[in-house]
Design a protein around this motif. Structure first.
Motif, PDB file in Angstrom:
ATOM      1  N   UNK A  47       0.848  -1.186   0.000  1.00 19.45           N
ATOM      2  CA  UNK A  47       0.000   0.000   0.000  1.00 19.45           C
ATOM      3  C   UNK A  47       0.883   1.235   0.000  1.00 19.45           C
ATOM      4  N   UNK A  48       0.586   2.177  -0.908  1.00 17.04           N
ATOM      5  CA  UNK A  48       1.352   3.408  -1.007  1.00 17.04           C
ATOM      6  C   UNK A  48       0.394   4.580  -1.123  1.00 17.04           C
ATOM      7  N   UNK A  49       0.805   5.711  -0.625  1.00 16.98           N
ATOM      8  CA  UNK A  49      -0.048   6.891  -0.688  1.00 16.98           C
ATOM      9  C   UNK A  49       0.774   8.160  -0.686  1.00 16.98           C
ATOM     10  N   UNK A  50       0.184   9.218  -1.234  1.00 17.93           N
ATOM     11  CA  UNK A  50       0.810  10.534  -1.194  1.00 17.93           C
ATOM     12  C   UNK A  50      -0.289  11.582  -1.083  1.00 17.93           C
ATOM     13  N   UNK A  51       0.071  12.681  -0.483  1.00 20.05           N
ATOM     14  CA  UNK A  51      -0.919  13.715  -0.225  1.00 20.05           C
ATOM     15  C   UNK A  51      -0.247  15.087  -0.242  1.00 20.05           C
ATOM     16  N   UNK A  52      -1.039  16.101  -0.546  1.00 24.81           N
ATOM     17  CA  UNK A  52      -0.548  17.467  -0.471  1.00 24.81           C
ATOM     18  C   UNK A  52      -1.734  18.413  -0.337  1.00 24.81           C
ATOM     19  N   UNK A  53      -1.475  19.546   0.273  1.00 23.50           N
ATOM     20  CA  UNK A  53      -2.504  20.564   0.423  1.00 23.50           C
ATOM     21  C   UNK A  53      -2.528  21.411  -0.844  1.00 23.50           C
ATOM     22  N   UNK A  54      -3.698  21.570  -1.394  1.00 23.16           N
ATOM     23  CA  UNK A  54      -3.853  22.341  -2.624  1.00 23.16           C
ATOM     24  C   UNK A  54      -3.693  23.826  -2.298  1.00 23.16           C
ATOM     25  N   UNK A  55      -2.840  24.486  -3.062  1.00 22.97           N
ATOM     26  CA  UNK A  55      -2.599  25.917  -2.847  1.00 22.97           C
ATOM     27  C   UNK A  55      -3.821  26.708  -3.303  1.00 22.97           C
ATOM     28  N   UNK A  60       1.345  31.836  -5.759  1.00 25.21           N
ATOM     29  CA  UNK A  60       1.809  32.417  -4.503  1.00 25.21           C
ATOM     30  C   UNK A  60       2.229  31.300  -3.544  1.00 25.21           C
ATOM     31  N   UNK A  61       3.097  31.593  -2.574  1.00 26.30           N
ATOM     32  CA  UNK A  61       3.496  30.549  -1.603  1.00 26.30           C
ATOM     33  C   UNK A  61       2.295  30.059  -0.796  1.00 26.30           C
TER      34      UNK A  61
END
Length: 214
Positions: A47-55, A60-61
């Motif tokens: 099982x593998x996963x990745x995540x990130x918060x959408x800008x 802009x930062x």
């Protein structure tokens, strides 16, 4: 014939459901709240996963307040991933138990309240073949850990063998010393017994001579 048609239909539907689950999802998390995603994983499945918060503001930062705490756990409470105050991350593991695994995202409370959008991609089983790099990294780390455990175990066994060999040599020396002492003690006992018997015979002979019995 009818059974075969239903079997083919079931396989097609199952395949569609499996492949439909490999697409990433997006969901919102309000500050001060937690949102969890569950995944049914079979035992020994990768099982593998990745995540990130959408800008929210492209170009802009990412705002400093857009951070989450992520934890992945099994049905029985096993901890497979934990990251605190991050904006993105990834994980990989091999399931040691079958059941529902939970990936929970917690956004710390702060003022003013805001809502973060998280892009989350979680794949299990055959779908992980598309994520060779992430899975390979996790597998290598697990393999290194297992090899280190095996190396430590071999070293411990080797040390135990040397210790047992030294103890065996000490016991052999003790046996040799004990046997030597027993030999001399037995020889002394025999000589002492013969000496006592000789003294008794001489005393009896002298006694009988005085009594003129012999």
């Amino acid at each position: 014939m009818q059974f075969q048609r239903w079997g083919i239909f079931f396989v097609l539907v199952t395949g569609f459901l499996v492949w439909s689950r490999v697409e990433s999802i997006r969901f919102d998390v309000e500050t001060g709240h937690t949102k969890c995603i569950s995944e049914d994983i079979k035992v020994n499945a990768m099982s593998v996963g990745k995540y990130h918060i959408v800008n929210p503001n492209e170009g802009l930062p990412l705002p400093d307040s857009h951070k989450v705490t992520v934890r992945v756990t099994s049905t029985n409470g096993g901890n497979y991933h934990y990251s605190d105050h991050v904006s993105e991350g990834q994980f990989s593991f091999q399931a040691v138990e079958a059941g529902d695994y939970m990936a929970c995202f917690f956004a710390a409370d702060h003022q003013p309240h805001s809502t973060m959008t998280i892009d989350f991609d979680w794949k299990s089983g055959i779908a992980t073949k598309d994520w060779g790099n992430v899975a390979k990294k996790g597998s290598i780390e697990n393999m290194q850990q297992e090899l280190k455990k095996m190396f430590d175990t071999v070293q411990l066994i080797n040390e135990d063998m040397y210790y047992l060999r030294e103890r065996e040599q000490e016991m052999q020396q003790l046996n040799i010393s004990t046997n030597s002492k027993l030999f001399w003690l037995g020889l002394f006992s025999i000589i002492f017994a013969l000496s006592v018997a000789g003294v008794q015979l001489w005393h009896l002979k002298t006694f009988f001579e005085k009594k003129k019995l012999i």
